[in-house]
Motif scaffolding. Sequence first.
Motif, short mmCIF file in Angstrom:
data_model
loop_
_atom_site.label_atom_id
_atom_site.label_comp_id
_atom_site.label_asym_id
_atom_site.label_seq_id
_atom_site.Cartn_x
_atom_site.Cartn_y
_atom_site.Cartn_z
N TYR A 7 67.28 16.21 29.93
CA TYR A 7 65.78 16.08 29.47
C TYR A 7 64.57 16.79 30.09
CZ TYR A 7 68.38 12.60 26.61
OH TYR A 7 69.12 11.80 25.63
N ASP A 8 63.73 17.09 29.69
CA ASP A 8 62.58 17.96 30.22
C ASP A 8 61.47 16.62 30.49
OD1 ASP A 8 60.80 19.31 31.34
OD2 ASP A 8 60.52 20.57 29.57
N LEU A 9 61.19 16.17 31.47
CA LEU A 9 60.41 14.95 32.10
C LEU A 9 58.95 15.61 31.69
CD1 LEU A 9 61.91 13.09 34.69
CD2 LEU A 9 62.21 12.42 32.30
N THR A 10 58.81 17.00 32.13
CA THR A 10 57.27 17.36 32.01
C THR A 10 56.90 17.50 30.56
OG1 THR A 10 58.23 19.75 32.31
CG2 THR A 10 57.57 18.73 34.21
N VAL A 36 66.37 16.32 34.15
CA VAL A 36 67.40 15.28 34.40
C VAL A 36 68.37 15.01 33.56
CG1 VAL A 36 65.45 13.93 35.94
CG2 VAL A 36 65.95 13.33 33.35
N SER A 37 69.55 14.55 33.92
CA SER A 37 70.77 14.08 33.01
C SER A 37 70.33 12.83 32.33
CB SER A 37 71.90 13.94 33.95
OG SER A 37 71.72 12.50 34.73
N GLU A 38 71.19 12.78 31.12
CA GLU A 38 70.98 11.69 30.29
C GLU A 38 71.23 10.32 31.01
OE1 GLU A 38 72.87 9.97 26.09
OE2 GLU A 38 73.62 11.87 26.83
N ASN A 39 72.16 10.05 32.05
CA ASN A 39 72.30 9.13 32.92
C ASN A 39 71.30 8.58 33.55
OD1 ASN A 39 74.16 7.15 33.70
ND2 ASN A 39 74.28 8.03 35.67
N THR A 44 66.99 4.80 34.71
CA THR A 44 65.98 4.76 35.63
C THR A 44 64.85 4.53 34.88
OG1 THR A 44 65.58 7.07 35.88
CG2 THR A 44 67.12 6.28 37.40
N SER A 45 63.76 4.57 35.55
CA SER A 45 62.28 4.68 34.90
C SER A 45 61.55 5.73 35.30
CB SER A 45 61.57 3.56 35.39
OG SER A 45 62.15 2.12 34.85
N PRO A 46 61.89 7.04 34.91
CA PRO A 46 61.32 8.14 35.66
C PRO A 46 59.94 8.45 35.31
CG PRO A 46 62.62 8.87 33.43
CD PRO A 46 62.95 7.41 33.79
N GLU A 47 59.32 9.01 36.28
CA GLU A 47 57.97 9.33 35.99
C GLU A 47 57.66 10.73 36.71
OE1 GLU A 47 54.97 6.46 37.55
OE2 GLU A 47 56.59 5.24 37.78
N VAL A 48 56.96 11.49 36.08
CA VAL A 48 56.54 13.17 36.65
C VAL A 48 55.19 13.36 36.54
CG1 VAL A 48 57.07 14.29 34.34
CG2 VAL A 48 57.46 15.34 36.52
N ASP A 49 54.70 14.15 37.51
CA ASP A 49 53.40 14.57 37.59
C ASP A 49 53.46 15.94 38.26
OD1 ASP A 49 50.79 14.45 37.22
OD2 ASP A 49 50.32 13.26 39.03
N ILE A 50 52.52 16.81 37.83
CA ILE A 50 52.25 18.08 38.34
C ILE A 50 51.00 18.21 39.27
CG2 ILE A 50 51.96 20.50 37.94
CD1 ILE A 50 53.24 20.22 35.26
N LEU A 51 51.37 18.51 40.60
CA LEU A 51 50.36 18.36 41.70
C LEU A 51 49.71 19.86 41.68
CD1 LEU A 51 52.53 16.45 44.37
CD2 LEU A 51 50.90 15.59 42.59
N HIS A 52 48.44 19.81 40.87
CA HIS A 52 47.75 21.06 41.09
C HIS A 52 47.08 21.27 42.21
CE1 HIS A 52 48.74 21.73 36.85
NE2 HIS A 52 48.44 20.43 36.47
N ILE A 53 47.68 21.86 43.22
CA ILE A 53 47.24 22.09 44.57
C ILE A 53 47.16 23.69 45.06
CG2 ILE A 53 47.82 19.89 45.45
CD1 ILE A 53 50.00 21.16 46.90
N GLY A 71 58.59 14.06 40.91
CA GLY A 71 59.44 13.11 40.10
C GLY A 71 59.49 11.70 41.01
N ARG A 72 59.50 10.79 40.46
CA ARG A 72 59.64 9.39 40.82
C ARG A 72 60.55 8.53 39.85
NH1 ARG A 72 54.14 10.61 41.25
NH2 ARG A 72 53.75 9.78 38.96
#
Length: 75
Positions: A7-10, A36-39, A44-53, A71-72
Motif C-alpha cells: 500500500y502506498d501511504l503517500t 507498507v505491507s497489507e499486515n 496499525t494506524s499508519p500516518e505519513v507526511d512529507i517534510l518539505h525541507i 512514517g508513524r
Amino acid sequence: VVSTGLYDLTAEQVPIAERYTYSYYGNSQQIDFMLVSENVYQHTSPEVDILHINADIGWKEQHSDHDPILGRFTW
C-alpha cells in the motif's frame, strides 16, 4: 501497487499538491514513496507526511536533493 500486496501511504494520505519529494529546475516530482505491507496497513494506524525541507530551497542550502518522508505507526 495494491495488487502486489503493498500500500502506498503517500498516495492515500498526502494531498496531490504536497506529494512531491524532489524538485529539478522547478519541476516538482514524487519519486519517493512510503510502501507498507497489507499486515502493517491493516493492523496499525499508519500516518505519513512529507517534510518539505530540501526541495523548496536552493541547492546550495540543501542537505539532500530529496525531501524525507516521515512514517508513524501505532501498533
